[in-house]
Write an enzyme that holds these catalytic residues in place. Structure first.
Site, PDB file in Angstrom:
ATOM      1  CG  ASP A  19      -2.027   1.004   1.140  1.00 30.29           C
ATOM      2  OD1 ASP A  19      -3.138   0.724   1.638  1.00 30.29           O
ATOM      3  OD2 ASP A  19      -1.791   2.093   0.562  1.00 30.29           O
ATOM      4  CG  ASP A  68      -0.172   5.838 -12.691  1.00 28.49           C
ATOM      5  OD1 ASP A  68       0.493   5.019 -13.383  1.00 28.49           O
ATOM      6  OD2 ASP A  68      -1.353   6.148 -12.950  1.00 28.49           O
ATOM      7  CB  THR A 124      -7.696   3.514  -8.555  1.00 27.71           C
ATOM      8  OG1 THR A 124      -7.258   3.316  -7.202  1.00 27.71           O
ATOM      9  CG2 THR A 124      -7.321   2.294  -9.385  1.00 27.71           C
TER      10      THR A 124
HETATM   11  N1  SAM Z   1      -4.198   6.032 -15.162  1.00 33.27           N
HETATM   12  C1  SAM Z   1      -5.109   5.584 -14.143  1.00 33.27           C
HETATM   13  C2  SAM Z   1      -5.938   6.715 -13.612  1.00 33.27           C
HETATM   14  O1  SAM Z   1      -5.599   7.870 -13.868  1.00 33.27           O
HETATM   15  O2  SAM Z   1      -6.943   6.411 -12.953  1.00 33.27           O
HETATM   16  C3  SAM Z   1      -4.341   4.857 -13.064  1.00 33.27           C
HETATM   17  C4  SAM Z   1      -3.818   3.567 -13.598  1.00 33.27           C
HETATM   18  S1  SAM Z   1      -3.030   2.475 -12.558  1.00 33.27           S
HETATM   19  C5  SAM Z   1      -3.729   0.985 -13.161  1.00 33.27           C
HETATM   20  C6  SAM Z   1      -3.774   2.674 -10.961  1.00 33.27           C
HETATM   21  C7  SAM Z   1      -3.097   1.705  -9.997  1.00 33.27           C
HETATM   22  O3  SAM Z   1      -3.189   2.155  -8.640  1.00 33.27           O
HETATM   23  C8  SAM Z   1      -3.693   0.286  -9.977  1.00 33.27           C
HETATM   24  O4  SAM Z   1      -2.733  -0.620 -10.448  1.00 33.27           O
HETATM   25  C9  SAM Z   1      -4.068   0.031  -8.523  1.00 33.27           C
HETATM   26  O5  SAM Z   1      -3.891  -1.309  -8.137  1.00 33.27           O
HETATM   27  C10 SAM Z   1      -3.110   0.991  -7.832  1.00 33.27           C
HETATM   28  N2  SAM Z   1      -3.476   1.356  -6.456  1.00 33.27           N
HETATM   29  C11 SAM Z   1      -4.702   1.686  -5.976  1.00 33.27           C
HETATM   30  N3  SAM Z   1      -4.636   1.964  -4.660  1.00 33.27           N
HETATM   31  C12 SAM Z   1      -3.330   1.811  -4.294  1.00 33.27           C
HETATM   32  C13 SAM Z   1      -2.623   1.956  -3.064  1.00 33.27           C
HETATM   33  N4  SAM Z   1      -3.260   2.342  -1.940  1.00 33.27           N
HETATM   34  N5  SAM Z   1      -1.288   1.739  -3.053  1.00 33.27           N
HETATM   35  C14 SAM Z   1      -0.643   1.368  -4.193  1.00 33.27           C
HETATM   36  N6  SAM Z   1      -1.246   1.184  -5.396  1.00 33.27           N
HETATM   37  C15 SAM Z   1      -2.582   1.418  -5.431  1.00 33.27           C
END
Ligand code: SAM
Length: 287
Positions: A138, A156, A158
């Site tokens: 996380d 980057d 969600t």
């Molecule tokens: N381009 C996209 C947008 O603008 O919404 C983002 C793409 S990328 C796939 C988003 C990533 O954030 C995902 O792989 C998700 O698993 C990750 N993610 C979400 N919450 C997170 C957290 N608390 N720590 C690390 N990664 C996280």
């Protein structure tokens, strides 16, 4: 009969895609992961019903969230990416030869695995770059606990629902600041300003309490519907986002990176924001 997939990010409004083929669908440990084929955007990844990235337009988002802070900084050696499981951000950061180390903290291994399998051009080998260090965890825990320091931090993530919600918190921004080297910069994906104006307000309120300089910059990403996407910017060096065009041009030329969206003029212009957004931010922060 062509199946249609509808994004569920907004009530009463949204986009839909013909799903010519479902390539992968699963509930991972953290979120619902869907990858499908679409005639217009190629392969599309969605998490919890929200479009994350598509083969056709990903370059816009990844180039703007990577090259603007790195070229504004001018001497970025250590970069942190939080999220970014599809690998597009890692690909763009690794294109800078001046970058010595990229740490990526992604909560969901399945996103990385499925992106490597179904969206290989996103990472385009970047996960094998010797400078890349991948941490599965996380992002909020990482920035709270790490002793590492970075020149550029890119969130980057969600949207602020589900696992991504913590990455829009005071705690995340405060610990990201803690992890920045002097003169460093934090940038984050902060949603489509017209549709998610409250998110921009909330981020501005939090960043303005922590950093000497904060702002947003923007780019139009077709599958982030409803207007331009806002990228949050925060640094204790107010000059970083005010670099003269000639300096950005010199740095871009020296980087010798071929882009499809980013260029120095777009870099500079991206910080010009629509009046409704400026008014909302001023109302929220008093600036
Ligand atoms: N381009 C996209 C947008 O603008 O919404 C983002 C793409 S990328 C796939 C988003 C990533 O954030 C995902 O792989 C998700 O698993 C990750 N993610 C979400 N919450 C997170 C957290 N608390 N720590 C690390 N990664 C996280």
């Amino acid at each position: 009969m062509t199946r249609v997939w509808s994004e569920t990010l907004y009530d009463a409004y949204g986009q839909h895609f013909n799903t010519d083929k479902i390539l992968f669908e699963s509930k991972t440990e953290h979120q619902h992961l869907l990858i499908f084929q679409n005639a217009r955007f190629g392969r599309v990844m969605a998490l919890d019903g929200v479009v994350q990235t598509t083969e056709r337009d990903e370059f816009i988002y990844h180039e703007m969230l990577a090259h603007v802070p790195i070229l504004a900084h001018g001497n970025a050696r250590r970069v942190l990416i939080v999220g970014g499981g599809d690998g597009g951000m890692l690909r763009e950061v690794c294109r800078h030869r001046s970058v010595e180390s990229v740490t990526q903290v992604e909560i969901d291994q399945a996103v990385i695995d499925m992106a490597l399998r179904y969206l290989p051009q996103h990472s385009a080998g970047a996960y094998d770059d010797p400078r890349a260090h991948i941490v599965i965890g996380d992002g909020i825990d990482f920035v709270r606990q790490t002793d590492l320091r970075f020149d550029v931090i890119i969130s980057d993530s969600t949207d602020p629902v589900g696992p991504g919600e913590v990455l829009f918190s005071d705690s995340f921004y405060a610990n990201a600041k803690r992890c920045l080297n002097p003169g460093g910069v934090l940038v984050t994906q902060n949603g489509v300003a017209f549709m998610q104006l409250d998110e921009a307000r909330e981020t501005a309120a939090k960043l303005s309490r922590l950093f000497q300089d904060w702002h947003f910059y923007s780019a139009a990403v077709p599958t982030y519907v409803g207007g331009v996407m806002a990228f949050a910017w925060a640094s204790d060096n107010p000059e970083l986002r005010r670099q003269p065009l000639t300096m950005i041009e010199q740095r871009f030329a020296a980087a010798a990176i071929k882009t499809r969206y980013y260029n120095p003029a777009i870099h500079q212009a991206a910080f010009a924001l629509p009046q409704y957004l400026l008014d909302a931010l001023a109302e929220e922060t008093g600036k």
